[in-house]
Scaffold this motif. Structure first.
Motif, mmCIF file in Angstrom:
data_model
loop_
_atom_site.group_PDB
_atom_site.id
_atom_site.type_symbol
_atom_site.label_atom_id
_atom_site.label_comp_id
_atom_site.label_asym_id
_atom_site.label_seq_id
_atom_site.Cartn_x
_atom_site.Cartn_y
_atom_site.Cartn_z
ATOM 1 N N PRO A 113 0.931 -1.245 0.050
ATOM 2 C CA PRO A 113 0.173 0.074 0.121
ATOM 3 C C PRO A 113 0.766 1.250 0.020
ATOM 4 O O PRO A 113 1.862 1.040 0.440
ATOM 5 C CB PRO A 113 -0.941 -0.105 1.174
ATOM 6 C CG PRO A 113 -0.683 -1.467 1.625
ATOM 7 C CD PRO A 113 0.603 -2.217 1.339
ATOM 8 N N LEU A 114 0.330 2.338 -0.388
ATOM 9 C CA LEU A 114 1.032 3.600 -0.473
ATOM 10 C C LEU A 114 1.174 4.099 1.045
ATOM 11 O O LEU A 114 2.143 4.653 1.384
ATOM 12 C CB LEU A 114 0.301 4.718 -1.240
ATOM 13 C CG LEU A 114 0.433 4.694 -2.712
ATOM 14 C CD1 LEU A 114 -0.533 5.571 -3.544
ATOM 15 C CD2 LEU A 114 1.870 5.062 -2.978
ATOM 16 N N THR A 402 2.354 1.121 -4.028
ATOM 17 C CA THR A 402 3.627 1.230 -4.546
ATOM 18 C C THR A 402 4.339 -0.154 -4.241
ATOM 19 O O THR A 402 3.724 -1.089 -4.233
ATOM 20 C CB THR A 402 4.335 2.490 -3.555
ATOM 21 O OG1 THR A 402 5.589 2.507 -3.924
ATOM 22 C CG2 THR A 402 4.520 1.822 -2.116
ATOM 23 N N THR A 403 5.657 -0.113 -4.399
ATOM 24 C CA THR A 403 6.292 -1.423 -4.501
ATOM 25 C C THR A 403 7.348 -1.282 -3.285
ATOM 26 O O THR A 403 7.684 -0.429 -2.799
ATOM 27 C CB THR A 403 6.994 -1.892 -6.044
ATOM 28 O OG1 THR A 403 7.864 -0.641 -6.126
ATOM 29 C CG2 THR A 403 5.765 -1.836 -6.816
ATOM 30 N N LYS A 404 7.819 -2.679 -2.913
ATOM 31 C CA LYS A 404 9.034 -2.792 -2.175
ATOM 32 C C LYS A 404 9.529 -4.023 -2.650
ATOM 33 O O LYS A 404 9.331 -4.913 -3.053
ATOM 34 C CB LYS A 404 8.414 -3.054 -0.688
ATOM 35 C CG LYS A 404 9.300 -3.572 0.356
ATOM 36 C CD LYS A 404 8.573 -3.236 1.678
ATOM 37 C CE LYS A 404 7.970 -4.489 2.209
ATOM 38 N NZ LYS A 404 7.365 -4.143 3.714
ATOM 39 N N TRP A 405 11.129 -3.862 -2.685
ATOM 40 C CA TRP A 405 11.929 -5.045 -3.077
ATOM 41 C C TRP A 405 12.254 -5.759 -1.644
ATOM 42 O O TRP A 405 12.706 -5.418 -0.678
ATOM 43 C CB TRP A 405 13.351 -4.469 -3.600
ATOM 44 C CG TRP A 405 13.022 -3.742 -4.742
ATOM 45 C CD1 TRP A 405 13.058 -2.520 -5.347
ATOM 46 C CD2 TRP A 405 13.477 -4.587 -6.176
ATOM 47 N NE1 TRP A 405 13.190 -2.540 -6.769
ATOM 48 C CE2 TRP A 405 13.217 -3.777 -7.215
ATOM 49 C CE3 TRP A 405 13.375 -6.008 -6.371
ATOM 50 C CZ2 TRP A 405 13.276 -3.919 -8.575
ATOM 51 C CZ3 TRP A 405 13.538 -6.199 -7.696
ATOM 52 C CH2 TRP A 405 13.347 -5.526 -8.740
ATOM 53 N N LEU A 406 12.087 -6.937 -1.909
ATOM 54 C CA LEU A 406 12.309 -7.924 -0.911
ATOM 55 C C LEU A 406 13.435 -8.694 -1.152
ATOM 56 O O LEU A 406 13.536 -9.168 -2.501
ATOM 57 C CB LEU A 406 11.206 -9.018 -0.535
ATOM 58 C CG LEU A 406 9.647 -8.286 -0.149
ATOM 59 C CD1 LEU A 406 8.812 -9.375 0.076
ATOM 60 C CD2 LEU A 406 9.870 -7.307 0.932
#
Lengths: 415, 415
Positions: A113-114, A402-406
């Motif tokens: 989520p943003l 949005t995105t997140k790098w794991l």
């Protein structure tokens, strides 16, 4: 009393509980919202009548009163819309890209989520439920500032949203309203750096312009539409007539309605009278250049300002151009980069128009009214972005993420 | 004399020629840039010596002079980097989504250039070529404002870029510099609404903060990194020691270097002395809390401010926490949302850390130094976005694009 900033802080600290909620939990909240809308219809209508009575006394126009009015049929429709969001795919957790690096690190770029979405809108109470349900489905907290004219209605609706969340075990703090602070509530949102992750103005050009100019928080600009149709030399008569008519008349008040028709000079005799006669049958007022006037008895002389105007009504600007080049120049000068369409049988001109016009949506042989999240099959629409960053064109649920790098490792260090 | 605004207008009107160029044409320009860098090495070095002499006389530090300096080896490396961009996939024209609607309308969402990209950076002349080649490959015009200290060098490099474009038949106007207007050039860019589609500041926190605060045009915020590593109770000794050391010592000046280590209290006896001894071997100064001081002879008492500090140097903040919860709270308070890593053997804690930490990149058992476009395999890096809208984490060529919906119809109107 709790301040507007305090309310945004509540939303921010509650947001992570919603971000971590499962789709099943979020869907339970949405179904509960749909149920409560029906259960509390009478209460909502009573609150709405208070708003309507006050605004009628203040001289609100009939059309604005209609926009503000809720009756049981409309509440039923809003409830159904909330239930439809249950069926939409949850964008959260979607893996957009993923790879294993040569050193064994496993990467995944996932949608998250943003955070806290702020929405400033006008006195349309349906937006309160629409935007809150989309925010909840996409795991976002939401801070609402509706029009003051819908104050009583929105108070009941916000309470309903919070009750539904609490009844399914989610934090009711993820939905906040700053309506009680009036215009200051909106201004505080615009300045709430670190508390509001994105601010979306939904309403007329004045509201959008104010938010874009004054906001210190990230904004998504929506819905500004000086939309053009270019009728090329080779356009089919029936398509030109029906597409222009549909694009203007089917709903003149919305942003994807056409405002200006450009006609190739070589198509004037064959097409222009038919296009304008069909518009006139529906009561459209034609603001045209000299060539238009020579072909249509009721032409109002078009001013320079007319070509920059989003009519929002049964008015249309018409100009005859010498060439595709001149049409492209005109569009480049006046377009708000929402939607532009060409009517042509010439494939080279069609491809050039698609390639060179800079807008969220560029069409060949189709009505501009199709630029819409529902029509595009998104199942819901947050708005139509006319900016280039983050989202462009109709925005669905993925545009509220949005995105997140794991990165998963086993002791890797960089050499 | 031509003004800064005039130069931005030139870039804007030239941009569409580059936007329509084929990948082959753009690659020809990149190869030409690489060639000219070698051909004109001597001229570049002479200009660079003028900058260096003036700045040395003005008392510029040795390390900043080193950053400004170009020699034939460094020019060779910049030329090679430009040639590498030839091999990168062209993002323009990529179809992201596409579908045929029930009424037969054919939709395609394609990548298109953003338009005019503005970059404000410090006195690192390699950035001039880096960013211009990435902009050209992605079909964007670029307006550059480099540090005044590199003025002579950048004048030669910008001329080289423009010559290369002209020599392959592209408009040289798509590369513009506003260096000649000094700080005013940068300020004009920040206010150039409608001329600059996105502004990217590349440099220290001061520059980024100024741009984020003052810009009226859309900004992508990059590179602010108060980066944490949490050493959990179950962390492997060798991984904890080597990952923390690598994350701090391999390149302390960059944004993905670790600034604060949080250690679970149950891991203090087993892990903390080994971690700190290894750091001390490399000359790292430890700013620690009381528990840290009790375990490491040379601890400098940590202040509240230390935990909010991006050291950019061989300094590290260390704090012992009672639990994963306390670590998450600390990170939530001080993180700049760049990169956060946990060292743990416990899968539940690893997954909770990945899910709950809000940052561009969240890692398990890996050095934070991996957050990098090159390491992620993008082949190039425009910067590391620490914001949530448009791009998050390492930015490659696709992040320099927006999208456009193309709609192909055959007379469809909306019912």
């Amino acid at each position: 009393m709790i301040s507007a900033i305090d309310k945004m802080k509540l939303a921010k600290s509650a947001y992570s509980s919603l971000a971590q909620a499962t789709t099943l939990q979020k869907n339970a909240a949405l179904s509960k919202i749909a149920d409560l809308l029906i259960e509390r219809s009478e209460e909502i209508i009573r609150a709405n009548e208070i708003d309507l009575a006050r605004e009628a006394a203040n001289g609100m126009s009939e059309s604005l009163q209609d926009r503000l009015r809720l009756n049981s049929q409309r509440i039923m429709a809003i409830s159904e819309a909330a239930r439809n969001v249950v069926g939409l795919q949850d964008p959260i957790g979607e893996v957009i890209r993923g790879m294993t690096l040569p050193n064994g690190l496993k990467l995944a770029q996932v949608r998250v989520p943003l955070g806290v979405v702020g929405v400033i809108y006008e006195a349309r109470p349906n937006v309160t439920i629409d935007i809150a349900t989309l925010a909840i489905k996409s795991g976002n907290a939401v801070v609402l500032r509706g029009g003051s004219a819908a104050e009583s209605t929105n108070r009941v609706l916000v309470k309903l949203l919070q009750d539904a969340l609490a009844q399914v075990g989610l934090s009711s703090d993820v939905v906040q309203s700053v309506d009680e602070f009036g215009r200051d509530g909106g201004l505080e949102m615009m300045r709430a750096v670190g508390l509001i992750d994105v601010l979306i103005p939904r309403g007329g050009a004045g509201l959008i312009q104010q938010v874009v100019t004054e906001a210190k928080v990230p904004v998504i600009q929506t819905g500004d539409g000086v939309v053009h149709i270019f009728v090329d030399e080779s356009a089919r008569l029936d398509w030109a007539v029906e597409i222009v008519h549909n694009a203007k008349v089917s709903r003149p008040s919305v942003c994807n309605a056409v405002e200006t028709v450009l006609v190739h000079k070589a198509a004037v005799d064959r097409l222009l009278p038919a296009i304008l006669d069909r518009l006139a049958e529906s009561g459209v007022r034609v603001h045209g250049d000299e060539t238009t006037a020579a072909n249509f008895f009721a032409t109002i002389p078009a001013t320079e300002q007319d070509f920059a105007t989003e009519w929002h009504d049964l008015d249309i600007s018409v100009r005859v151009v010498d060439s595709l080049d001149e049409a492209l120049e005109h569009i480049s000068k006046y377009s708000t980069k929402h939607t532009e369409s060409i009517i042509t049988e010439n494939v080279a001109n069609a491809e050039r128009f698609l390639a060179e016009v800079d807008a969220s949506t560029v069409m060949v042989n189709a009505s501009t009214r199709f630029t819409d999240g529902g029509e595009f099959g998104f199942g819901a629409e947050v708005g139509i972005s006319t900016q280039k960053l983050h989202a462009r064109g109709p925005m669905g649920l993925p545009e509220l993420t949005t995105t997140k790098w794991l990165v998963r490792g086993s002791g890797q260090v960089r050499v």
